[in-house]
Design an enzyme around this catalytic site. Structure first.
Site, PDB file in Angstrom:
ATOM      1  N   MET A 276       0.911  -1.404   0.025  1.00 20.64           N
ATOM      2  CA  MET A 276       0.015  -0.081  -0.183  1.00 20.64           C
ATOM      3  C   MET A 276       1.174   0.988  -0.113  1.00 20.64           C
ATOM      4  O   MET A 276       0.158   2.680   0.279  1.00 20.64           O
ATOM      5  CB  MET A 276      -1.066   0.400   1.433  1.00 20.64           C
ATOM      6  CG  MET A 276      -2.293  -1.012   0.916  1.00 20.64           C
ATOM      7  SD  MET A 276      -3.408  -0.435  -0.338  1.00 20.64           S
ATOM      8  CE  MET A 276      -4.183   1.447   0.171  1.00 20.64           C
ATOM      9  N   ARG A 277       2.245   1.197   0.289  1.00 23.96           N
ATOM     10  CA  ARG A 277       2.621   2.346   0.034  1.00 23.96           C
ATOM     11  C   ARG A 277       2.746   3.142  -1.366  1.00 23.96           C
ATOM     12  O   ARG A 277       2.753   4.531  -0.753  1.00 23.96           O
ATOM     13  CB  ARG A 277       4.260   1.949   0.649  1.00 23.96           C
ATOM     14  CG  ARG A 277       5.160   3.210   0.511  1.00 23.96           C
ATOM     15  CD  ARG A 277       7.091   2.836   0.676  1.00 23.96           C
ATOM     16  NE  ARG A 277       7.258   2.355   1.588  1.00 23.96           N
ATOM     17  CZ  ARG A 277       7.523   2.604   3.391  1.00 23.96           C
ATOM     18  NH1 ARG A 277       6.678   3.271   3.396  1.00 23.96           N
ATOM     19  NH2 ARG A 277       8.243   1.831   3.862  1.00 23.96           N
ATOM     20  N   ALA A 278       2.856   2.509  -1.665  1.00 27.50           N
ATOM     21  CA  ALA A 278       2.577   3.771  -3.334  1.00 27.50           C
ATOM     22  C   ALA A 278       1.452   3.940  -2.867  1.00 27.50           C
ATOM     23  O   ALA A 278       1.506   5.549  -3.781  1.00 27.50           O
ATOM     24  CB  ALA A 278       2.495   2.353  -4.431  1.00 27.50           C
TER      25      ALA A 278
END
Ligand SMILES: [Zn+2]
Length: 674
Positions: A276-278
């Protein structure tokens, strides 16, 4: 704001990098910038110029850890700071982390000797403390030692620097804008570190002649009169600084509408990014971009800009692909989310965006097909010596076979080379193997040895039974550590017809590529030499760029006779040069061959086999450790590779035995459990 250095606004072009740095200055939560590009672009100049346009920082007077007077760090080693403590304002700092820095230099030095003998917690802050609330810049970040990378990642993730030595610990806040520059030709970055950078930018020198002329014009003007040059650019610098301040002020009020957030999710899903970092980084960068544009609401255009900076390095890709982003696909994903606003992106990731294109996680992309069919009439092994004209022999380019995890091949003995993951070495991190008197500052106490050293002196020091042990500085013992070093792994690959004839070249290429991946993970320097036809060829001079090696190897044609001696002599020559260049890095020669020798070295009087053995003897006499990967297959085996391995005073390993034990073992263990 200082007049030294080149002004940020005076750098020509590189608008993407300028924007990426500005967005991080507006919103440090984006997580920094990684700048990729060849040498000779102004990427480092631009990064170094950034600090001058960052807003000044208010700090508690006398605090070495840059505490914010409005909210001092409650655990500040220089604290606790009284609410009424004095404060001052100073320019934002740009701190450079040199690639060869020690752990102490990065995290700070804790004086255990004073802690143990005087009971004082003496701590000298490191670069992480200096960078707090500023910029931490790592030039050539891809060459940073693993150990420092780990420390850096921990600090960046926690916003805290934590140092512990023998139970004495210190922690302080360390939040900084992380900027790294790298030249991908010199080796890629570990994926974990890659992911830590919020944004990536590809930097290139301008192609437009007018722009290039302007670069030179400004550089000359600057060098002739740096102070005057800075003065002329000051208004532009001030304007930029003011824009950062006003965007920072606007940032908390920027609204991210739901429809636009769906676009963020849609774009990230379309590019098949991990985790989910993107999504988070893209959203933050889009918000910062809106603020930078003076808008209070995020638009699709902000998402587009943010995605171009945040996604290229997060796209799932083959190990050796360069990070980039397909712009058409980006537009499709944005448009897809717009026309279909009611659909959450989580529901059906396969059915979104026109075409629903998703990167195929197929096998390695290879142009040549069908090259591995049996019955290929590879010849040239029996022709008359000297008649091996390159081009006469049938050439083919085998598709590399499947990659696998390989066994760790290592250099025997204990080295002192740069940190890595291959051969045993004396290092400053690793497991304890003994104790010694400290030379210089004590940093790893060997407690048992210290107590043993203090014990005989207790009566003389006037200690009586219930009192604690009296320890003096002279008793202290340093732990001796052993870890692993990286090496130079030089691959010497037989690409002759005899290898091709047995339809083994695909498997051999797969094996060598697997060895290259392994070398990459172990932080080795690698080189590749091949031999076939009339000569040996340095396919890749020793470098840290495994990508380059992989690309050239995959495209390597095979065929012709087998000049094994020429290959070994070339290896000998390359290794001798490398030893002069980097004496502490121990080499490992990996010879991949079936052991046949049918071609001689140029000017050689011996026949091929004795010539090969003599060349192998030369390599061995130079103290080079070797492993021969025996590619001979079939029912009748000649065992020629063993002979070469003996001449090299090295070891021999069958191609089929190259796969790592642990992988097979864990599979077996799983089966037993099931
Ligand atoms: Zn403080």
């Amino acid at each position: 704001m200082t007049a030294e250095g080149f002004p940020f606004s005076a750098i020509v072009g590189m608008d993407e990098l300028r924007l990426a740095l500005a967005l991080n200055a507006v919103s440090p939560a984006i997580g920094g910038v990684l700048v990729r590009g060849e040498k000779g672009t102004a990427k480092s100049t631009m990064v170094r110029a950034l600090a001058a346009v960052l807003p000044d920082v208010g700090v508690v007077a006398g605090c070495r850890f840059s505490c914010d007077p409005a909210a001092p760090d409650p655990r500040c080693p220089d604290g606790p700071h009284e609410p009424g403590a004095g404060s001052l304002t100073r320019p934002a700092r740009l701190v450079e982390l040199p690639v060869g820095a020690s752990e102490d230099r990065l995290v700070g030095a804790l004086d255990i000797e004073r802690a143990l003998t005087e009971g004082v917690k003496a701590y000298e802050p490191g670069l992480l403390a200096a960078a707090h609330r500023g910029v931490l810049y790592v030039d050539e970040v891809n060459l940073l030692h693993d150990h420092l990378v780990d420390l850096l990642l921990d600090a960046a993730a926690l916003g805290t620097c934590y140092v512990e030595r023998e139970g004495v610990s210190v922690r302080h806040a360390a939040r900084f804008l992380l900027v790294g520059t790298m030249n991908p030709e010199e080796g890629e970055l570990r994926p974990q570190l890659l992911d830590r950078f919020g944004l990536t930018v590809q930097a290139a020198a301008p192609r437009d002649p007018a722009e290039r002329a302007e670069v030179v014009r400004r550089r000359l003007a600057h060098d002739a009169d740096p102070v005057g040059f800075a003065r002329r650019w000051q208004p532009a610098e001030d304007e930029l600084a003011a824009r950062i301040v006003s965007a920072r002020g606007l940032l908390p009020r920027v609204v991210l509408p739901d429809a636009v957030l769906r676009q963020v999710a849609s774009v990230c899903a379309a590019f098949d990014v991990d985790g989910m970092r993107a999504d988070l980084v893209t959203a933050r960068a889009a918000v910062a971009h809106a603020a930078w544009q003076g808008r209070a609401e995020v638009t699709a255009e902000d998402v587009r800009t943010a995605a171009r900076l945040a996604l290229p390095h997060r796209r799932r890709r083959q190990p050796f692909d360069a990070p980039d982003l397909d712009e058409d696909k980006l537009d499709e994903a944005l448009a897809g989310a717009e026309t279909d606003p009611d659909r959450g992106p989580e529901h059906d990731p396969d059915d979104r965006g026109p075409g629903g294109a998703s990167p195929a996680p197929g096998g390695p992309p290879q142009a040549s097909a069908g090259a591995d069919g049996p019955g290929e009439h590879a010849e040239a092994d029996g022709g008359p010596p000297g008649a091996a004209v390159p081009g006469r022999a049938p050439e083919r380019t085998a598709t590399p076979g499947a990659l696998f995890r390989v066994r760790r091949l290592e250099v025997p003995g204990t080295g002192t080379g740069a940190a890595g993951r291959r051969s045993r070495a004396r290092t400053d991190a690793g497991r304890v193997t003994g104790a010694l008197r400290p030379r210089g500052r004590l940093d790893r106490l060997h407690l048992a040895a210290t107590l043993m050293a203090a014990a005989p002196h207790q009566l003389a020091r006037g200690r009586s039974a219930p009192e604690p042990l009296v320890v003096r500085a002279a008793d202290l013992r340093q732990a001796r550590l052993e870890g692993r070093e990286s090496n130079l792994v030089l691959f010497l690959v037989d690409a002759s017809g005899s290898m091709a004839a047995r339809a083994r070249m695909g498997a051999v290429k797969g094996a060598v590529l697997s060895l290259l991946v392994d070398a990459y993970q172990r932080r080795d320097k690698v080189g590749v030499i091949t031999f076939r036809g009339a000569r040996a060829q340095v396919l890749l001079p020793p470098t840290s760029s495994v990508e380059a090696a992989a690309g050239r190897l995959a495209a390597l044609p095979t065929g012709g006779r087998t000049p094994l001696a020429a290959g070994l002599l070339k290896a000998h020559e390359v290794l001798r040069t490398e030893r002069l260049r980097d004496p502490r890095r121990r080499p490992l020669l990996v010879l991949v061959t079936d052991g046949r020798a049918t071609g001689a070295a140029p000017g050689e009087s011996l026949t091929p086999v004795p010539a090969a053995h003599r060349a192998a003897g030369l390599v061995a006499a130079a103290g080079v450790a070797s492993v021969v990967v025996d590619c001979e297959s079939g029912a009748v085996r000649l065992g020629l590779a063993e002979g070469i391995a003996r001449a090299l005073r090295g070891t021999v390993l069958r191609l089929d035995d190259l796969a790592a034990g642990p992988l097979a073992e864990s599979v077996r263990a799983l089966k037993e459990v099931a």
